[in-house]
Write a protein that holds these residues in place. Structure first.
Motif, PDB file in Angstrom:
ATOM      1  N   MET B 351       0.825  -1.218   0.000  1.00  8.40           N
ATOM      2  CA  MET B 351       0.000   0.000   0.000  1.00  8.40           C
ATOM      3  C   MET B 351       0.853   1.260   0.000  1.00  8.40           C
ATOM      4  O   MET B 351       0.536   2.241  -0.674  1.00  8.40           O
ATOM      5  CB  MET B 351      -0.903   0.011   1.242  1.00  8.40           C
ATOM      6  CG  MET B 351      -2.094  -0.901   1.110  1.00  8.40           C
ATOM      7  SD  MET B 351      -3.018  -0.937   2.620  1.00  8.40           S
ATOM      8  CE  MET B 351      -3.779   0.667   2.573  1.00  8.40           C
ATOM      9  N   ASP B 354       2.173   1.788  -3.413  1.00  8.76           N
ATOM     10  CA  ASP B 354       1.105   2.262  -4.290  1.00  8.76           C
ATOM     11  C   ASP B 354       0.833   3.747  -4.040  1.00  8.76           C
ATOM     12  O   ASP B 354       0.716   4.539  -4.995  1.00  8.76           O
ATOM     13  CB  ASP B 354      -0.152   1.424  -4.019  1.00  8.76           C
ATOM     14  CG  ASP B 354      -1.263   1.747  -4.997  1.00  8.76           C
ATOM     15  OD1 ASP B 354      -0.941   1.967  -6.176  1.00  8.76           O
ATOM     16  OD2 ASP B 354      -2.435   1.806  -4.589  1.00  8.76           O
ATOM     17  N   ALA B 355       0.751   4.112  -2.758  1.00  4.38           N
ATOM     18  CA  ALA B 355       0.483   5.514  -2.408  1.00  4.38           C
ATOM     19  C   ALA B 355       1.620   6.414  -2.881  1.00  4.38           C
ATOM     20  O   ALA B 355       1.386   7.512  -3.403  1.00  4.38           O
ATOM     21  CB  ALA B 355       0.303   5.636  -0.899  1.00  4.38           C
ATOM     22  N   THR B 358       1.301   6.896  -6.607  1.00  8.71           N
ATOM     23  CA  THR B 358       0.214   7.837  -6.936  1.00  8.71           C
ATOM     24  C   THR B 358       0.646   9.269  -6.647  1.00  8.71           C
ATOM     25  O   THR B 358       0.407  10.177  -7.452  1.00  8.71           O
ATOM     26  CB  THR B 358      -1.051   7.479  -6.117  1.00  8.71           C
ATOM     27  OG1 THR B 358      -1.318   6.103  -6.282  1.00  8.71           O
ATOM     28  CG2 THR B 358      -2.239   8.291  -6.563  1.00  8.71           C
TER      29      THR B 358
END
Lengths: 217, 483
Positions: B351, B354-355, B358
């Motif tokens: 996560m 992924d963050a 982004t």
């Protein structure tokens, strides 16, 4: 023998927990109005930066919508993209990336409009955010705040802005403002008065390097 | 309007003066009852304070006695547990070592028999003299020694004797060698016997040491049963030490729990959603907290089932079969939760990546997040921590038990101290009130010193009139007393 009471007890605990669970008051709804009239379209790249910043700040469950301000903005057709982010952070990230793509396409292909219906955009934003039912509601106006209505359009309507924050971003000075700065000041005052009369909170941010106050409070 | 009531004459100064004299007169005439009232009020206040202080001290005594009882009961329980464990150890030692005693006895007997046999065989047997010695002696005693015939026979006998002697010596050497060999064979048997006896000695010494330990604990136990002050002092001191040590360890455990919480709170939002709230707190955070608390509860049950702690007597009193079942159940749940945590820790890393990707995309267009080749180390470390921390938190049960037990004592001591302080404060207030009455009486007299002085003058004059003879001396005395 004890199966039924135990099941009932578990069910009541689950109902109690789900009853306690709430989403509304902690979510944030942001509606951003982009002025696409005349020369202001040149500022849209800056607006894109603000949108990206907003996307980075928003959390799962929040709502974000970007709409253009053109001749008649009180319309769903003017919403460029809207999204209520999923509960799961991974899905939210995916949605943010898609959002960014949509805005990129819009900024590349946008056509300038002849008139600027800011009030119509505000009315649309109020309606949308009230429907979304978010806890915090913010309307960001990326415009020079000079409203130019097509003849026949009635916008002398009181705004219902209780619980709303209205943030004016990048309020650029027009050539006429330079000749007479009072025009710029009275424009800002007029909007502030309208927003505060409607029960909203008014804020102006002209320095796009300091956007933190947008999501504070 | 109201102030005009006090204006006896138009001049305010004169009015004030008249009022002053009036008040002075009233105070002078009311002097004795006023003194009495002030004194009585302060005495009543002082007595009330003293009574309250006594009542507080009674409460303090009762609390101290109760603390003493609780402390002794806890101490007795703890010593009983220690003695029980010592007896268990002695029992285990006796079972383990004395069960081998018949085998040891048999081994020693066998060794002794073998040694005995070897000893018997190694004994020296004197060689028996040959039978024909007497015949040789008879021939040697024949008188005709000069006879060559006899000489030849004797020479032959002599030769035979030498030969027989050589044979006998050889035989004797052989038998001596054999005996020495038997003696040599005895050596390992002796060693075995020595080793067996050494083991016995060690085990017996161990038992004796345990006996001494039990004696010491029994002495403590007797002191506790007799409720001696020494036992109370020792237990109180031990309780304080336990309190601070367990509090320190609990703080460390809380630190571990916080780390654990941070490890799983974020990925929990992927499971239960990141936007729902329960009573103002994010559901994912509550879920993470619940997991940690469940782990701690399981650890507590595990420790209880293993009889390491005794917070729930009902678990300790379960029969062994049920208790073992409970151990396995809590261990299984704990392991499952540890595995869940390891998975969540892995999810957290994904996560975060992924963050970060982004954020990088939103910040700088198509920018990619640089993948480090050492990233797996942090992933593995997080997973390891996620798996180990639940087991580490299991041991919180031990300091928790100490903390709960010692907290009662510490709280009792603190309350006793507070009650003592309160009693002292009440007494001080009472005494201050008592001495304040004297001060107020003196101040009262100071305000009306003029009428008092006049009264004293008049009294002196009347005394002088009554005793004109002793005038000089009494005047001087009055003056001194007036001064």
């Amino acid at each position: 023998m004890f199966d039924k009471p135990i099941k009932l007890l578990l069910l009541s605990i689950m109902l109690l927990l789900s009853g306690c669970s709430d989403k509304g008051p902690h979510t944030h709804g942001v509606y951003m109005l982009l002025d696409t009239s005349g020369t202001y379209t040149r500022e849209l790249r800056q607006a894109q930066r603000v949108i990206n910043y907003s996307l980075a700040q928003l959390n799962p469950g929040d709502t974000f919508a970007v709409a253009r301000v053109d001749t008649g903005s009180f319309s769903e057709k003017d919403i460029v993209h809207k999204q209520t982010f999923e509960d799961r952070p991974s899905m939210t990230n995916q949605q943010k990336r898609e959002f960014r793509e949509k805005i990129e396409v819009f900024v590349r292909n946008v056509q300038p409009s002849k008139f600027t219906d800011i009030t119509g955009g505000l009315l649309q934003a109020i309606e949308y955010l009230n429907e979304a039912g978010t806890g915090k509601k913010s309307i960001i106006i990326f415009s020079d705040l000079k409203e130019e209505l097509r003849p026949g359009y009635i916008r002398d309507i009181p705004l219902e802005l209780n619980g709303f924050r209205v943030i004016a971003l990048n309020v650029t000075k027009l050539r006429s403002d330079n000749i007479d700065p009072r025009e710029y000041m009275s424009r800002l005052e007029k909007w502030q008065q309208r927003i505060e009369e409607g029960g909203g909170i008014w804020k102006v941010i002209n320095d796009l390097e300091r956007l933190t106050p947008m999501f504070e409070g | 309007m109201q102030s005009s009531i006090y204006m006896i004459v138009p001049n305010p100064f004169l009015s004030g003066l008249i009022w002053f004299f009036l008040v002075l007169l009233v105070m002078y005439f009311a002097r004795t009852p006023a003194h009495f009232s002030i004194s009585a009020f302060c005495r009543v206040f002082r007595n009330a304070m003293r009574l309250t202080a006594r009542s507080v001290m009674d409460g303090e005594k009762r609390l101290a006695n109760r603390n003493r009882e609780v402390l002794l009961a806890q101490g007795r329980e703890a010593v009983e547990r220690v003695i029980e464990r010592e007896f268990d150890r002695v029992d285990a030692t006796i079972r383990r070592d004395l069960s081998e005693y018949p085998a040891l006895h048999r081994q020693l007997s066998e060794e002794v028999t073998l040694i005995d046999e070897d000893y018997k065989q190694s004994m020296e047997v004197p060689p028996s003299p040959p039978g024909w010695i007497k015949a040789v002696e008879a021939v040697a005693n024949i008188p005709a020694r000069d006879d060559p015939m006899v000489g030849s026979i004797l020479e032959d006998i002599h030769q035979s004797m030498i030969k027989a002697n050589t044979n006998a010596t050889e035989e004797y050497r052989k038998s001596s060698h054999k005996r020495h060999m038997y003696l040599k064979d005895m050596m390992p048997h002796w060693r075995k016997v020595l080793q067996a006896l050494g083991n016995v000695d060690k085990k017996v010494t161990n038992l004796l040491d345990r006996g001494k330990i039990i004696d010491r604990h029994m002495e403590d136990y007797e002191n506790i049963i007799k409720k001696t002050d020494r036992a109370v002092r020792e237990l109180s001191s031990s309780s304080m030490t336990q309190f601070f040590i367990s509090a320190f360890v609990l703080m460390i455990a809380v630190g571990g729990a916080v780390i654990n919480f941070n490890l799983i709170a974020r990925p929990m939002s992927e499971m239960v959603g990141g936007s729902s709230y329960i009573m103002g707190f994010q559901t994912s955070m509550i879920a993470a907290l619940v997991i940690i608390l469940v782990e701690m509860a399981m650890g507590l049950f595990l420790m209880e089932s293993m009889r390491i702690t005794q917070l729930f007597p009902i678990i300790g009193a379960l029969n062994d079969k049920l208790r073992v079942k409970m151990i396995w159940i809590s261990l299984t749940i704990l392991t499952t939760l540890a595995l869940v945590e390891a998975g969540l820790a892995f999810m957290r890393e994904i996560m975060m990546q992924d963050a970060a990707a982004t954020r990088a995309m939103l910040r700088g267009g198509e920018a990619q997040v640089v993948q480090s080749s050492y990233l797996w180390i942090t992933t593995v470390a997080q997973m390891g921590m996620g798996f180990i921390l639940p087991y580490a938190l299991t041991f919180v049960a031990i300091p928790l038990e100490s903390f709960i037990h010692s907290f009662r004592t510490v709280l009792g001591v603190v309350f006793v101290g507070l009650l003592r302080g309160l009693a002292w404060f009440l007494r001080v207030i009472g005494d201050i009130a008592y001495f304040m009455s004297k001060l107020i009486i003196h101040l009262y007299d100071l305000i009306i010193f003029a009428p008092l002085w006049i009264e004293r003058g008049l009294k002196n004059r009347s005394t002088e009139n009554e005793k004109p003879v002793a005038g000089k001396s009494s005047r001087s005395k009055t003056a001194t007393s007036a001064l």
